[in-house]
Each structure stands twice: as structure tokens, then as C-alpha cells.
Design a protein around this motif. Sequence first.
Motif, PDB file in Angstrom:
ATOM      1  N   LEU A  99       0.832   1.779  12.336  1.00  0.00           N
ATOM      2  CA  LEU A  99       1.861   1.858  11.304  1.00  0.00           C
ATOM      3  C   LEU A  99       2.498   0.492  11.067  1.00  0.00           C
ATOM      4  N   ALA A 100       2.625  -0.296  12.104  1.00  0.00           N
ATOM      5  CA  ALA A 100       3.193  -1.640  11.945  1.00  0.00           C
ATOM      6  C   ALA A 100       2.353  -2.476  10.983  1.00  0.00           C
ATOM      7  N   ASP A 101       1.034  -2.257  10.975  1.00  0.00           N
ATOM      8  CA  ASP A 101       0.155  -2.974  10.035  1.00  0.00           C
ATOM      9  C   ASP A 101       0.464  -2.561   8.600  1.00  0.00           C
ATOM     10  N   ALA A 102       0.726  -1.284   8.390  1.00  0.00           N
ATOM     11  CA  ALA A 102       1.056  -0.794   7.050  1.00  0.00           C
ATOM     12  C   ALA A 102       2.403  -1.351   6.593  1.00  0.00           C
ATOM     13  N   VAL A 103       3.385  -1.359   7.484  1.00  0.00           N
ATOM     14  CA  VAL A 103       4.700  -1.906   7.148  1.00  0.00           C
ATOM     15  C   VAL A 103       4.561  -3.382   6.795  1.00  0.00           C
ATOM     16  N   ALA A 104       3.812  -4.119   7.594  1.00  0.00           N
ATOM     17  CA  ALA A 104       3.610  -5.549   7.342  1.00  0.00           C
ATOM     18  C   ALA A 104       2.938  -5.774   5.993  1.00  0.00           C
ATOM     19  N   ALA A 105       1.944  -4.963   5.665  1.00  0.00           N
ATOM     20  CA  ALA A 105       1.230  -5.114   4.398  1.00  0.00           C
ATOM     21  C   ALA A 105       2.161  -4.867   3.211  1.00  0.00           C
ATOM     22  N   ILE A 106       2.978  -3.838   3.295  1.00  0.00           N
ATOM     23  CA  ILE A 106       3.897  -3.542   2.198  1.00  0.00           C
ATOM     24  C   ILE A 106       4.975  -4.614   2.084  1.00  0.00           C
ATOM     25  N   ASN A 107       5.408  -5.165   3.219  1.00  0.00           N
ATOM     26  CA  ASN A 107       6.407  -6.232   3.192  1.00  0.00           C
ATOM     27  C   ASN A 107       5.852  -7.546   2.660  1.00  0.00           C
ATOM     28  N   ARG A 108       4.572  -7.796   2.861  1.00  0.00           N
ATOM     29  CA  ARG A 108       3.983  -9.086   2.488  1.00  0.00           C
ATOM     30  C   ARG A 108       3.353  -9.110   1.096  1.00  0.00           C
ATOM     31  N   HIS A 109       3.129  -7.954   0.518  1.00  0.00           N
ATOM     32  CA  HIS A 109       2.455  -7.870  -0.776  1.00  0.00           C
ATOM     33  C   HIS A 109       3.306  -7.047  -1.744  1.00  0.00           C
ATOM     34  N   PRO A 110       3.172  -7.291  -3.034  1.00  0.00           N
ATOM     35  CA  PRO A 110       3.951  -6.505  -4.018  1.00  0.00           C
ATOM     36  C   PRO A 110       3.287  -5.152  -4.292  1.00  0.00           C
ATOM     37  N   ILE A 111       3.260  -4.300  -3.269  1.00  0.00           N
ATOM     38  CA  ILE A 111       2.603  -2.992  -3.364  1.00  0.00           C
ATOM     39  C   ILE A 111       3.546  -1.907  -2.866  1.00  0.00           C
ATOM     40  N   SER A 112       3.263  -0.669  -3.273  1.00  0.00           N
ATOM     41  CA  SER A 112       4.065   0.453  -2.797  1.00  0.00           C
ATOM     42  C   SER A 112       3.205   1.519  -2.124  1.00  0.00           C
ATOM     43  N   CYS A 113       1.889   1.261  -2.061  1.00  0.00           N
ATOM     44  CA  CYS A 113       0.996   2.178  -1.351  1.00  0.00           C
ATOM     45  C   CYS A 113      -0.199   1.410  -0.804  1.00  0.00           C
ATOM     46  N   ILE A 114      -0.839   2.023   0.173  1.00  0.00           N
ATOM     47  CA  ILE A 114      -2.029   1.429   0.782  1.00  0.00           C
ATOM     48  C   ILE A 114      -3.104   2.502   0.861  1.00  0.00           C
ATOM     49  N   PRO A 115      -4.223   2.315   0.155  1.00  0.00           N
ATOM     50  CA  PRO A 115      -5.335   3.230   0.341  1.00  0.00           C
ATOM     51  C   PRO A 115      -5.914   3.060   1.756  1.00  0.00           C
ATOM     52  N   ILE A 116      -6.223   4.168   2.384  1.00  0.00           N
ATOM     53  CA  ILE A 116      -6.834   4.153   3.706  1.00  0.00           C
ATOM     54  C   ILE A 116      -8.316   4.445   3.515  1.00  0.00           C
ATOM     55  N   CYS A 117      -9.150   3.529   3.974  1.00  0.00           N
ATOM     56  CA  CYS A 117     -10.591   3.620   3.720  1.00  0.00           C
ATOM     57  C   CYS A 117     -11.381   3.711   5.020  1.00  0.00           C
ATOM     58  N   ASN A 118     -12.469   4.475   4.977  1.00  0.00           N
ATOM     59  CA  ASN A 118     -13.352   4.582   6.134  1.00  0.00           C
ATOM     60  C   ASN A 118     -14.244   3.347   6.229  1.00  0.00           C
ATOM     61  N   HIS A 119     -15.151   3.346   7.192  1.00  0.00           N
ATOM     62  CA  HIS A 119     -16.011   2.181   7.421  1.00  0.00           C
ATOM     63  C   HIS A 119     -16.963   1.896   6.258  1.00  0.00           C
ATOM     64  N   LYS A 120     -17.159   2.889   5.369  1.00  0.00           N
ATOM     65  CA  LYS A 120     -18.005   2.692   4.185  1.00  0.00           C
ATOM     66  C   LYS A 120     -17.197   2.172   2.996  1.00  0.00           C
ATOM     67  N   GLY A 121     -15.891   2.018   3.183  1.00  0.00           N
ATOM     68  CA  GLY A 121     -15.036   1.572   2.093  1.00  0.00           C
ATOM     69  C   GLY A 121     -14.593   2.694   1.165  1.00  0.00           C
ATOM     70  N   GLU A 122     -14.810   3.927   1.576  1.00  0.00           N
ATOM     71  CA  GLU A 122     -14.420   5.085   0.764  1.00  0.00           C
ATOM     72  C   GLU A 122     -12.980   5.480   1.092  1.00  0.00           C
ATOM     73  N   ALA A 123     -12.213   5.772   0.077  1.00  0.00           N
ATOM     74  CA  ALA A 123     -10.822   6.192   0.279  1.00  0.00           C
ATOM     75  C   ALA A 123     -10.788   7.579   0.914  1.00  0.00           C
TER      76      ALA A 123
END
Length: 137
Positions: free
Chosen positions: A94-118
Motif C-alpha cells: 500500500l505504501a507503493d500506491a500512496v507514493a505513486a499517487i503522491n508523486r504523480h498527478p493521478i487519482s487511481c492506479i490500475p493493478i495489472c498481472n504479470h501479463k500486463g492485464e488489468a
Amino acid sequence: MKVEEVMTRKLVTVEPDDNLGLARDIFQRTGFHHLLVQEEGKLLGVVSDRDLLRAISPHIGTLAETERDLATLNKKIHQVMTRKLVTLPPDAQLADAVAAINRHPISCIPICNHKGEAIGIVTWRDLLREMEHHLRA
């Protein structure tokens, strides 16, 4: 804690050539704030309700509405979607998600599997909800 423990698994997707009218209808029906844009299963972008509001006429649904206002609903999703995605794998912290939202102008993060599928999505609201839960525990 991992993002897969708080992510929303019920995904609603649209295609890049769908129009904004469809996105508007989905947002109104579901209460979601983000739609994943996919083509043939490949994640291409995200369109948010805020992207939609910036792209359509504010006169839609009012007495001042004109044909020109309604025409803004015919714009294509690919014209307004965010293409530069920040994604995470399901085992990210979760800390990675918080960091990503704090560092980028985004409000969501798609979570993708190893194939890059959401396979899910995490929003800033999901993170705040989890934080509240832990603070009250």
C-alpha cells in the motif's frame, strides 16, 4: 498490506473509440469515478469523471442546452483519456500506491498481472478508507 487486499476487482471498461456519452452513462449508473480504457484486452488508458466533465459542455441537461452542447458527448474517449499510466502489480505494498499517487498527478492506479492485464484498480479513496480503518483499530 498489499494492494490486492484493498483493490476493487469489479472493473468497468470502455474502448478508445467509444463516445463520452457512454462514459457519462456508465458513471451515472455505477457511481464509479474511473473507467479503464482497453482494446482487445490491452490496457491503454484511464478516463475519469473529471476528464469527462472537462471535455463536455456544462450546459448539458439545462435549459440553455443546444445541439452544439450535446455534440460534445460524441467526442471519443481516446481524445480525453490519460495515456501515461502508473500501474502496480497486485503484490505491491500500500505504501507503493500512496507514493505513486503522491508523486504523480493521478487519482487511481490500475493493478495489472504479470501479463500486463488489468485485474483491479486502487483509488485514493480506497487508500484513505484503509487508513481510517487502521487509525480506528
